[in-house]
Each structure stands twice: as structure tokens, then as C-alpha cells.
Design an enzyme around this catalytic site. Structure first.
Site, PDB file in Angstrom:
ATOM      1  N   HIS A 130      -5.443   6.912  -2.698  1.00 27.71           N
ATOM      2  CA  HIS A 130      -6.351   5.869  -2.226  1.00 27.71           C
ATOM      3  C   HIS A 130      -7.390   5.531  -3.282  1.00 27.71           C
ATOM      4  CE1 HIS A 130      -5.313   6.891   2.199  1.00 27.71           C
ATOM      5  NE2 HIS A 130      -4.598   5.866   1.765  1.00 27.71           N
ATOM      6  N   HIS A 141       0.828  -1.206   0.000  1.00 31.05           N
ATOM      7  CA  HIS A 141       0.000   0.000   0.000  1.00 31.05           C
ATOM      8  C   HIS A 141       0.867   1.263   0.000  1.00 31.05           C
ATOM      9  CE1 HIS A 141      -3.655   2.361   1.079  1.00 31.05           C
ATOM     10  NE2 HIS A 141      -2.771   3.111   1.728  1.00 31.05           N
ATOM     11  N   GLU A 142       1.810   1.327   0.945  1.00 25.23           N
ATOM     12  CA  GLU A 142       2.620   2.535   1.086  1.00 25.23           C
ATOM     13  C   GLU A 142       3.545   2.757  -0.108  1.00 25.23           C
ATOM     14  OE1 GLU A 142       1.827   4.610   3.269  1.00 25.23           O
ATOM     15  OE2 GLU A 142       0.546   3.290   4.452  1.00 25.23           O
ATOM     16  N   HIS A 188       1.889   4.626  -2.778  1.00 24.07           N
ATOM     17  CA  HIS A 188       1.895   6.076  -2.591  1.00 24.07           C
ATOM     18  C   HIS A 188       3.200   6.695  -3.087  1.00 24.07           C
ATOM     19  CE1 HIS A 188      -1.888   6.117  -0.623  1.00 24.07           C
ATOM     20  NE2 HIS A 188      -1.494   5.610   0.539  1.00 24.07           N
TER      21      HIS A 188
END
EC number: 3.4.24.-
Length: 264
Positions: free
Chosen positions: A103, A93-94, A97
Site C-alpha cells: 500500500h 490495485h490488486e 499486489h
């Protein structure tokens, strides 16, 4: 923390490999921070980036988009009880980014803001997003837009509540104004068969050089005489000149004596 260095490096490796498998990005491990585009570290509480951790629970990690002085930085909360599976999922997930992804509104996406142990792989929406930013993995594939919105400037935070961080940057480039290729027209009226430079037309409304339209020669046609629509003009004319400002018509019969007529 409860996780050893080997498992941390392995989790980072497998997370990057998942993103590499669906994008044109490639990764290799660097041993010196100054050479790395992405930096992953465990930190506690206040750690001088304005995004303090809160101890065990709630906020697990945060990362910064690929711009500014903190670009490519991933911070993991040291106080969490990490294991290999949870670390790999959060890293997926990170790292998204750090590539520029925000998101997702797709709850099956690894970029969905709620932490769910059932999602541990990139899905089609994640693939669409990374290809939208970096190009197609398969050059013959069709580019599909992701279902998410552009990112804001603040770094997204992984936490167990829904956030509204969008995915892609808001475009600021304005549509260019297309200027005329050849500038303003400078073509003069076509030359007539006789010089008309000294036509006695007086300007109105203070215009010193009223525009004059030169009409082509009018030939008399017995089936369509000129007298009905222009009762003041003889049937046989050589040329007619009209001023669009004064509304004066100068007509030339078959002699060189000109006449001036105004039509309302």
C-alpha cells in the site's frame, strides 16, 4: 455480481495494460490455470485461503504477493455489485499486489489502501514502485524510490479503512565481512648486517619467544649526539636491538661484545 464475462476479461486486459505501459512486465492471456502466473477469480465467503469475504460491502478483494503457494492469486468478492469501472479500479490495485507492491501513502496512487472512485490510473508513485522492483521502462531514465514501505508476509486486503501494509521486502542479507586478502602477516624482521641469533635476552611474564625489533644501524652525528637522551649508551654504536616485552635494549659498540640495558 451484475457483470458479464466479456466485461471481466476486458477489465483484466486494460488493468494489465496499464501496468505494462509503465514497466518492463509483459502479459498474455492463458487458457489453463497451470500455465498462468496470475489468476483472477470471483469467490464467496469462506474460500479456504484464510481470508474470508464478508458479503456485500467493506472487503472487496484481496491478492497475494509473488511468493509462497498462493502467489499471483487475486480473489474478488462475488457478492459485490460489480460494474466495469469499479472492477477495473480494484483490479489495478490488486494486480499491483501480485507484482510485489504494498500500500502507498500517496492518496493519488492506485495502491493507496482506501478505495476511491476518483483514482483509476497508475500515477508517478505507482510507476516508481514498479520500476523499483522490475527495472526502468526507459533505460536512460532516473530511478526514483517510491514513498511506500516494504510489504509484510500477509496478503494485503482492499477495504475502506487505512491499513499499514508496507511495500517492499525488508532486506535480510547482511553486509559481507571482508576477510584479509592475504591472511595474517608472516613477514619477518629485516635481516641485519650481522647475525644476531644468539642475543642473551631473557623473557618476562612467561613468554618463551618475545618479539624482537631490529633497528637499522645508528650513525653518529656530532650535531645530535646520542648521550643526552640515552645517557648509558656510548656515542658510537653499530646496532641496537629492542625487546617490546622485556623492554631491554641490546646495543653493539664497534666491537663484537654486546651490552644489555633496560630503559623504564
Amino acid at each position: 455480481m451484475k457483470i458479464n464475462t466479456t466485461d471481466v476479461r476486458t477489465a483484466i486486459y486494460h488493468s494489465l495494460q496499464q501496468w505494462q505501459s509503465v514497466s518492463l512486465l509483459t502479459f498474455k492471456e492463458e487458457y489453463y490455470d497451470e500455465n498462468a502466473d496470475i489468476k483472477v477469480s470471483f469467490v464467496k465467503g469462506k474460500h479456504n485461503d484464510g481470508w474470508d469475504f464478508d458479503g456485500k460491502g467493506r472487503i472487496l478483494a484481496h491478492a497475494f504477493f509473488p511468493s509462497g503457494s498462493m502467489r499471483g492469486v487475486v480473489h474478488l468478492d462475488y457478492d459485490e455489485d460489480w460494474d466495469f469501472a469499479s472492477l477495473k479500479q480494484v483490479l489495478l490495485h490488486e494486480l499491483g499486489h501480485t507484482f510485489g507492491l504494498g500500500h502507498s501513502s500517496d492518496n493519488k496512487s492506485i495502491m493507496f489502501p482506501w478505495n476511491s472512485s476518483s483514482v483509476d490510473n497508475v500515477n508517478q508513485d505507482d510507476k516508481n514502485g514498479i520500476e523499483w522492483l522490475y527495472g526502468l521502462k526507459n533505460k536512460w531514465a532516473k530511478l526514483s524510490p517510491p514513498v511506500t514501505k516494504p510489504p509484510v508476509t500477509k496478503p494485503p486486503v482492499t477495504k475502506p479503512i487505512l491499513t499499514t501494509v508496507p511495500r517492499f521486502p525488508v532486506p535480510t542479507t547482511q553486509v559481507p565481512i571482508i576477510q584479509p586478502r592475504f591472511g595474517n602477516p608472516t613477514t619477518h624482521s629485516p635481516t641485519t648486517r650481522h647475525p644476531l641469533q644468539k642475543i642473551p635476552i631473557q623473557p618476562r611474564f612467561g613468554h618463551s619467544n618475545p618479539p624482537i625489533r631490529y633497528n637499522p644501524p645508528i650513525r653518529y652525528n656530532p650535531k645530535h649526539p646520542l648521550s643526552p637522551p640515552f645517557k648509558s649508551i656510548p656515542n658510537s654504536l653499530l646496532n641496537v636491538v629492542n625487546s617490546s616485552i622485556t623492554n631491554l635494549y641490546v646495543y653493539f659498540p664497534n666491537t663484537w661484545n654486546s651490552s644489555i640495558i633496560k630503559f623504564n
